[in-house]
Scaffold this motif. Structure first.
Motif, mmCIF file in Angstrom:
data_model
loop_
_atom_site.group_PDB
_atom_site.id
_atom_site.type_symbol
_atom_site.label_atom_id
_atom_site.label_comp_id
_atom_site.label_asym_id
_atom_site.label_seq_id
_atom_site.Cartn_x
_atom_site.Cartn_y
_atom_site.Cartn_z
ATOM 1 N N ALA A 19 0.836 -1.201 0.000
ATOM 2 C CA ALA A 19 0.000 0.000 0.000
ATOM 3 C C ALA A 19 0.871 1.251 0.000
ATOM 4 N N LYS A 28 3.901 1.489 -1.287
ATOM 5 C CA LYS A 28 4.439 1.630 -2.648
ATOM 6 C C LYS A 28 3.379 2.233 -3.544
ATOM 7 N N CYS A 29 2.147 1.833 -3.265
ATOM 8 C CA CYS A 29 1.015 2.244 -4.077
ATOM 9 C C CYS A 29 0.733 3.743 -3.996
ATOM 10 N N ILE A 30 1.136 4.383 -2.910
ATOM 11 C CA ILE A 30 0.919 5.826 -2.849
ATOM 12 C C ILE A 30 2.195 6.577 -3.239
ATOM 13 N N GLY A 31 3.201 5.856 -3.714
ATOM 14 C CA GLY A 31 4.374 6.511 -4.282
ATOM 15 C C GLY A 31 5.461 6.874 -3.292
ATOM 16 N N VAL A 32 5.590 6.120 -2.186
ATOM 17 C CA VAL A 32 6.663 6.386 -1.227
ATOM 18 C C VAL A 32 7.983 5.847 -1.786
ATOM 19 N N LYS A 45 12.517 5.544 2.220
ATOM 20 C CA LYS A 45 11.511 5.976 3.201
ATOM 21 C C LYS A 45 10.624 4.812 3.632
ATOM 22 N N LYS A 61 10.613 4.357 7.481
ATOM 23 C CA LYS A 61 9.387 4.763 8.152
ATOM 24 C C LYS A 61 8.376 3.620 8.308
ATOM 25 N N HIS A 62 8.325 2.736 7.320
ATOM 26 C CA HIS A 62 7.275 1.723 7.383
ATOM 27 C C HIS A 62 7.775 0.355 7.821
#
Lengths: 287, 333
Positions: free
Chosen positions: A182, A184-188, A192, A196-197
């Motif tokens: 998810a 990756k899906c928002i372009g992070v 990061k 962060k995740h």
């Protein structure tokens, strides 16, 4: 969560509130803070100098004048333990810091990218792992020369493989989870996502390993001191005191016992604190 | 309504497992117009999710490869874009809602921050402003903004899916891909979430691809529907066309297999005999031919072409081709 906490709080404050209710962790933290204060104000607290020798008063049992007795050179053990905390705590924390930083970075990169990157890094780690940790530390210390800084580097590098393995394993399980996809899906960006995740979710085993690691780092540094590659006498260091007093254990128990008990208390409090910290950093564990 | 937003042309995606090649998506053609909702319906493993991931270029490689085809989004081919350009599209122009809201939120970050993250990634706003926009998004999906600082585990499944929707819509994307957004929820919540998505879709003027295996859900909120079998679209048209004038034998089978509350309860439920073809070994002709009840001789040898029944209704089946083709002409695929 209680409804009266409506104002915004940072993640760390949140964790601190959770940590504060954990009595064991707070006990551990207080002991660690006490040790750190002891290390910082050593000259003010210690009744004698760490290298003051009174050969007439060697091997005295604990008394009011010498709280923990004296060693074979007539030095006050209590004072030496206080001064020793400076070196031992430094070695413990910095060596683990080096190990966690290098090992953690290598481990997470290796797990996240996989494929060739993973292969190259892990084969390098395997090579390090093939050499026993102490032996590796000895050879690094021998190459760099004796001294406190070099001992820390040697012990730190010696623990890199362990941390790399621990971090890699735990990152591998986290990176397959849907929220990473998810993200990756928002372009992070990749770095990061890792910082962060993934890492906050992969921390638990690392924190436990690191708190245990402080203990073994203190002992490894002691081993280095014992063969003359670590901290040089007369600088006091708990591990070195332990190994130096070992010969007298049948006649003068106190020379070995007090440094040993100090190491034990330190490690015990670190573990209590580490356990509590792991729980506090995980918001999934409710009150 | 005739502006084409997304156009997938002859998409082929394959996975390598061991030394076998699995064609997950095979000559897929889908068109999504602006403001439209297209439903993708098919069995498990038919290639619905793979198509969705291909649009976002998130197929794990290895083992997956986009072999052929083009995906035009606002007239630009997504497959020729650089990774850094794709990152700017993901979450900003195209976003995706995952099937399971339980696992698609990061458990250690507050939900407010997770919404703010996507805003900060794609819009040049300060942290405080992103927080304000995130609060607005929360309100829009029906969560009080006081819950900004709470963690995912403090929410129920339906509420989590609302958060996921808020994240997906935070940057006002042109296309929203919803991968079975209600499968993991119970029926009452399902209806709420569908209604919310439908309302927000209209508010934000977003096009939507709705992946589902529930024909009822699709009928409820989609304008068009694509029936997918073995990685290809076998029937595509408006919901009305496909549901009323069902053409393809597979689609007919799907409708016949829906249990009905009326009628004879002792009668056994209809099912389509056989299984989906082994994806490593898809038959040469029509992939549905081994299970088809109205099979022709040509079906096993020759892959069918797309035939238009009317302007908007397309079927890939030999029964509807105007004249029988010569057998040696079928090698073109």
């Amino acid at each position: 969560m209680s409804k009266d906490n409506k104002q915004k709080r940072g993640q760390f404050k949140e964790a601190w509130i959770r940590l504060r209710i954990n009595r064991a962790a707070m006990f551990g933290l207080s002991v660690i803070i006490l040790l750190i204060i002891m290390a910082v104000f050593a000259p003010l607290i210690a009744p004698y100098g760490y290298d003051e020798q009174h050969l007439k008063m060697a091997n005295l049992l604990p008394s009011w004048r010498h709280l923990m007795g004296t060693d074979n050179f007539g030095r006050d053990i209590f004072s030496r333990i206080i001064y020793g905390s400076r070196v031992s705590l430094q070695v413990g924390f910095i060596a683990v810091g080096i190990g966690v930083l290098i090992g953690g970075t290598l481990g997470s990169i290796s797990a996240y990218y996989g494929g060739i990157v993973d292969n190259v890094i892990m084969r390098f780690i395997d090579t390090l792992l093939a050499i026993p940790g102490t032996l590796l530390a000895i050879s690094i210390a021998a190459a760099l020369g004796p001294g406190l800084t070099n001992a820390m580097i040697a012990v730190g590098v010696g623990t890199v493989p362990t941390y790399a393995r621990v971090v890699r394993a735990s990152v591998l399980t986290v990176k397959e989870q849907e929220f990473i996809e998810a993200a990756k899906c928002i372009g992070v960006k990749d770095y990061k996502i890792i910082i962060k995740h993934i890492l906050p979710n992969a921390m638990a085993p690392l924190i436990v390993q690191a708190t245990l690691g402080v203990a073994s780092a203190i002992l490894s540094a002691a081993a280095l001191s014992f063969i003359g590659l670590g901290i040089q006498p007369p600088t006091p260091e708990w591990g070195a005191m332990l190994s130096a007093g070992r010969v007298y254990i049948r006649d003068y128990w106190h020379i070995v016992t007090f440094p040993g008990v100090t190491i034990m208390i330190t490690i015990f409090s670190l573990n209590l604190f580490g356990d509590g910290l792991r729980d506090a950093l995980d918001p999934r564990l409710k009150r | 309504m005739n502006d084409v937003l997304l156009n997938i042309e002859d998409l082929v995606v394959s996975y390598t497992s061991g030394n076998k090649k699995v064609n997950a998506v095979n000559r897929m053609n889908i068109v999504v117009e602006k403001g439209e909702t297209v439903g993708l319906v098919g069995e498990t493993g038919a290639g619905k999710t793979t198509t969705a991931k291909a649009i976002l270029r998130l197929i794990p490689n290895p083992p997956g490869v986009i072999e052929k085809g083009k995906i035009y989004f606002s007239n630009e081919n997504l497959l020729s874009k650089k990774e850094s350009e794709m990152r700017k599209i993901r979450g900003n122009k195209i976003s995706m809602i995952f099937q399971d809201p339980m696992t698609s939120l990061n458990p250690v970050i507050t939900i407010g921050e997770q919404i703010a993250e996507v805003i900060r990634l794609h819009q040049k706003v300060s942290k405080a402003k992103a927080g304000i926009i995130a609060c607005e998004m929360l309100e829009r999906v029906g969560i009080p903004k006081e819950r900004y600082d709470e963690y995912p585990h403090q929410f129920s499944g339906g509420m989590k899916q609302r958060v996921v929707i808020a994240i997906a819509l935070a940057c006002n994307p042109q296309l929203l891909i919803a991968d079975e957004p209600t499968t993991a929820l119970d029926v009452t919540i399902q209806a709420q979430i569908l209604e919310l998505m439908h309302k927000l879709k209209i508010d934000f003027n977003t096009s939507m691809i709705m992946i589902s295996h529930d024909l009822g859900v699709v009928a409820e909120i989609c304008d068009k529907v694509a029936i997918i079998y073995a990685g290809q679209v076998v029937e595509f048209g408006t919901v009305k066309d496909v549901y009323k004038n069902t053409a393809h034998p597979y689609t007919k089978g799907l409708f016949a297999a829906i249990p009905s509350i009326k009628g004879d309860r002792l009668k056994r439920l209809f099912y389509i005999p056989g299984l989906m073809p082994d994806p490593t070994n898809i038959p040469n002709g029509c992939p549905f031919s081994p299970r088809c009840s109205s099979k022709l001789d040509i079906c096993e040898k020759c892959a069918p072409k797309d035939t238009y029944i009317n302007e908007n209704h397309l079927v890939r089946c030999h029964l509807y081709e105007e004249k029988e083709r010569e057998l040696d002409l079928c090698q073109s695929y």
